[in-house]
Enzyme design. Structure first.
Site, short mmCIF file in Angstrom:
data_model
loop_
_atom_site.label_atom_id
_atom_site.label_comp_id
_atom_site.label_asym_id
_atom_site.label_seq_id
_atom_site.Cartn_x
_atom_site.Cartn_y
_atom_site.Cartn_z
N ASP A 139 5.99 -10.34 -15.91
CA ASP A 139 6.48 -9.42 -14.87
C ASP A 139 7.94 -9.03 -15.08
O ASP A 139 8.64 -8.69 -14.13
CB ASP A 139 6.34 -10.05 -13.46
CG ASP A 139 4.99 -10.70 -13.25
OD1 ASP A 139 3.98 -10.04 -13.53
OD2 ASP A 139 4.95 -11.86 -12.82
N LYS A 162 8.24 -5.48 -19.07
CA LYS A 162 8.03 -5.29 -20.50
C LYS A 162 7.41 -3.94 -20.82
O LYS A 162 7.64 -3.38 -21.89
CB LYS A 162 7.12 -6.41 -21.04
CG LYS A 162 7.71 -7.80 -20.88
CD LYS A 162 6.79 -8.87 -21.46
CE LYS A 162 5.46 -8.99 -20.76
NZ LYS A 162 5.59 -9.40 -19.33
N GLY A 222 -0.63 -6.98 -16.12
CA GLY A 222 -0.51 -5.55 -16.36
C GLY A 222 0.89 -5.13 -16.68
O GLY A 222 1.86 -5.84 -16.41
N HIS A 223 1.00 -3.98 -17.32
CA HIS A 223 2.28 -3.34 -17.58
C HIS A 223 2.33 -2.03 -16.80
O HIS A 223 1.37 -1.26 -16.81
CB HIS A 223 2.45 -3.05 -19.08
CG HIS A 223 2.50 -4.28 -19.92
ND1 HIS A 223 1.97 -4.34 -21.19
CD2 HIS A 223 2.99 -5.50 -19.67
CE1 HIS A 223 2.16 -5.54 -21.69
NE2 HIS A 223 2.77 -6.26 -20.78
N ARG A 260 4.75 -10.88 -5.43
CA ARG A 260 5.32 -11.82 -6.38
C ARG A 260 6.28 -12.78 -5.68
O ARG A 260 6.96 -12.41 -4.73
CB ARG A 260 6.07 -11.08 -7.49
CG ARG A 260 5.17 -10.26 -8.39
CD ARG A 260 5.93 -9.73 -9.60
NE ARG A 260 5.04 -8.97 -10.48
CZ ARG A 260 5.17 -7.69 -10.74
NH1 ARG A 260 6.15 -7.00 -10.20
NH2 ARG A 260 4.33 -7.07 -11.54
N LYS A 313 15.66 -3.81 -14.34
CA LYS A 313 15.80 -3.77 -12.88
C LYS A 313 17.17 -4.22 -12.36
O LYS A 313 17.27 -4.79 -11.27
CB LYS A 313 14.69 -4.60 -12.23
CG LYS A 313 13.30 -3.95 -12.36
CD LYS A 313 12.35 -4.51 -11.34
CE LYS A 313 11.07 -3.68 -11.28
NZ LYS A 313 10.15 -4.12 -10.22
N SER A 322 18.16 -1.60 -17.99
CA SER A 322 17.49 -0.53 -17.24
C SER A 322 18.12 -0.43 -15.86
O SER A 322 18.44 -1.43 -15.22
CB SER A 322 15.99 -0.78 -17.13
OG SER A 322 15.69 -1.71 -16.12
N GLY A 352 16.81 1.96 -13.50
CA GLY A 352 15.87 2.69 -12.66
C GLY A 352 14.49 2.63 -13.27
O GLY A 352 14.31 2.18 -14.40
#
Length: 443
Positions: free
Chosen positions: A22, A25, A49-50, A321, A347, A428, A430
């Site tokens: 999570d 990636k 999941g991605h 989460r 994030k 990152s 955004g």
């Protein structure tokens, strides 16, 4: 932005989660795929999941590599994966509806990949429900992945390539052996209705009709591609804390998420990784059961606010989460497991609303303190040692250069680098594809 991936003999790049999974990636692999020729998933199944956001919309990918969103990239589901054909067919249909092309020209399935059978999901659900009554559930996604891997090592499964030979007595004999074994388990232990061989064969024939054009010896294809100078990105699922050997057992995945396993699971065991990109989130998150020291660092109101701000809900299950501050103790351990050359931090923008930003810099266990993470330790008895930095309280989503960040945001990154003993090169700011900036030498 260009990623200068050298040509000549092909290079193998690896993108890997450092914590519990999570970490964001998907958007990193999506970015790396811009300059890649091939993207390979090498382990896991559809139990995680991605999430990638593009101009075509929001994509949640459970089995398909993130490279599928790039029209010139060849995507591979590798030898080390377990593949649920029913889930894969639905996932392909969903992204086709958004205009993404998926054909045997850009998606190939390893003939060695293990098939996740319908009974694997049933076993997972039944056993997790049984354990839940005793308070001992693992927090499984109930997708059947553990049971598919278990049967792989018990030699009671079939592989994708076997779908091409369903008319051969050897494959039919194996199917009957598998079915007898499963009927004993499911009807005898869980009192479920027995399954019939004609129904099983019909299910296999249906999957063969759908996926036969996609199934091939992907290992030979990848070896030839590297000799021809193609660049390859290996994509994993989850992070170091969920590795079957080095994670927080038994709250792990059922396969190896460590970068060293990448070439093996991809189908090119003789090759070496040119570079490993470790992906970290600017705070800690975790889906599923098991020890998670970070969630004891802050009050519930703080965690709920962070969860909502960061959209922290599982891509595969939608489950909220578990969240907490950045855990430098666990992250340093994960980086060492992955032997990452580069670090991508995701994030950072989610922290922009905080007055002060906590960081976990150590663990306290009784009268002792430590900065060394041990997955075999009684982590439930460990209390986080928290350090606080001032927040920047500014919107950073429009920043395109590291020097554009507020000084307090840069101070936070510098502190993480010191704790991790490693420079952070990618940040990152955004959720959109172009909302990132680079610091130092990238790829």
């Amino acid at each position: 932005r260009d990623f200068c991936l050298s040509r000549g003999l092909g290079d193998v790049y690896k993108r890997q989660g450092v914590n519990w999974g999570d970490e964001g990636k998907g958007r990193v692999i999506d970015l790396l795929a811009e300059k890649a020729d091939i993207v390979v998933r090498y382990q896991g199944g559809n139990n995680a999941g991605h999430t990638v956001v593009t101009g075509q919309g929001k994509f949640i990918l459970n089995l398909l590599p993130s490279g599928i969103l790039h029209s010139k990239v060849i995507c591979i589901l590798g030898d080390g994966m377990v593949v649920d054909p029913e889930h894969l067919s639905k996932e392909i249909a969903q992204i086709r509806e958004k205009g993404v092309l998926v054909t045997p020209d850009n998606l190939r399935l390893s003939s060695r990949a293990t098939i996740s059978m319908p009974w694997h999901r049933a076993q997972d659900e039944l056993e997790e429900s049984r354990l839940a009554k005793t308070g001992a559930a693992f927090g499984s996604t109930k997708r059947g992945i553990a049971y598919a891997y278990s049967d792989k090592y018990r030699k009671k499964t079939i592989r994708m390539g076997d779908l091409l030979h369903l008319d051969e007595p050897r494959i039919q004999a194996r199917l009957k052996m598998m079915l007898d074994s499963k009927n004993l388990e499911l009807s005898g232990c869980y009192h479920q209705e027995r399954m019939s061989y004609p129904a099983l064969l019909s299910w296999c024939e249906k999957q063969a009709a759908l996926f036969a054009p996609y199934i091939c010896d992907t290992g030979s294809y990848l070896e030839a591609a590297l000799k021809n100078g193609k660049n390859m990105v290996l994509e994993a699922q989850l992070g170091a804390m969920r590795d079957i050997d080095y994670g927080i057992f038994p709250y792990t995945s059922s396969s190896s998420t460590i970068s060293a396993y990448g070439p093996i699971g991809a189908g090119i065991p003789g090759e070496h990784l040119n570079q490993v990109v470790g992906v970290l989130k600017a705070y800690s998150t975790c889906v599923g059961a098991g020890p998670f020291v970070a969630e004891r660092a802050m009050p519930e109101a703080w965690m709920e606010a962070l969860r909502k701000s960061g959209g922290e809900y599982g891509a595969a299950t939608g489950r909220p989460r578990r969240v907490g501050p950045f855990d430098a103790v666990a992250s340093l351990y994960g980086l060492k497991c992955q032997k990452a050359d580069k670090i991508a931090l995701t994030k950072l923008d989610v922290l922009s609303s905080l007055d002060v930003i906590p960081i976990i810099v150590g663990y306290r266990h009784g009268d002792e303190t430590t900065t060394c993470f041990d997955p075999l330790e009684d982590l439930d008895s460990c209390e986080p040692i928290v350090e606080y930095l001032p927040g920047w309280k500014e919107d950073i989503s429009a920043c395109t250069d590291y020097n554009d960040l507020p000084d307090k945001a840069k101070a936070y990154i510098t502190r993480l680098e010191k704790l991790l003993e490693h420079e952070i090169q990618f940040i990152s700011v955004g959720a959109e594809r172009n909302q990132y900036l680079l610091k130092g030498e990238w790829l």
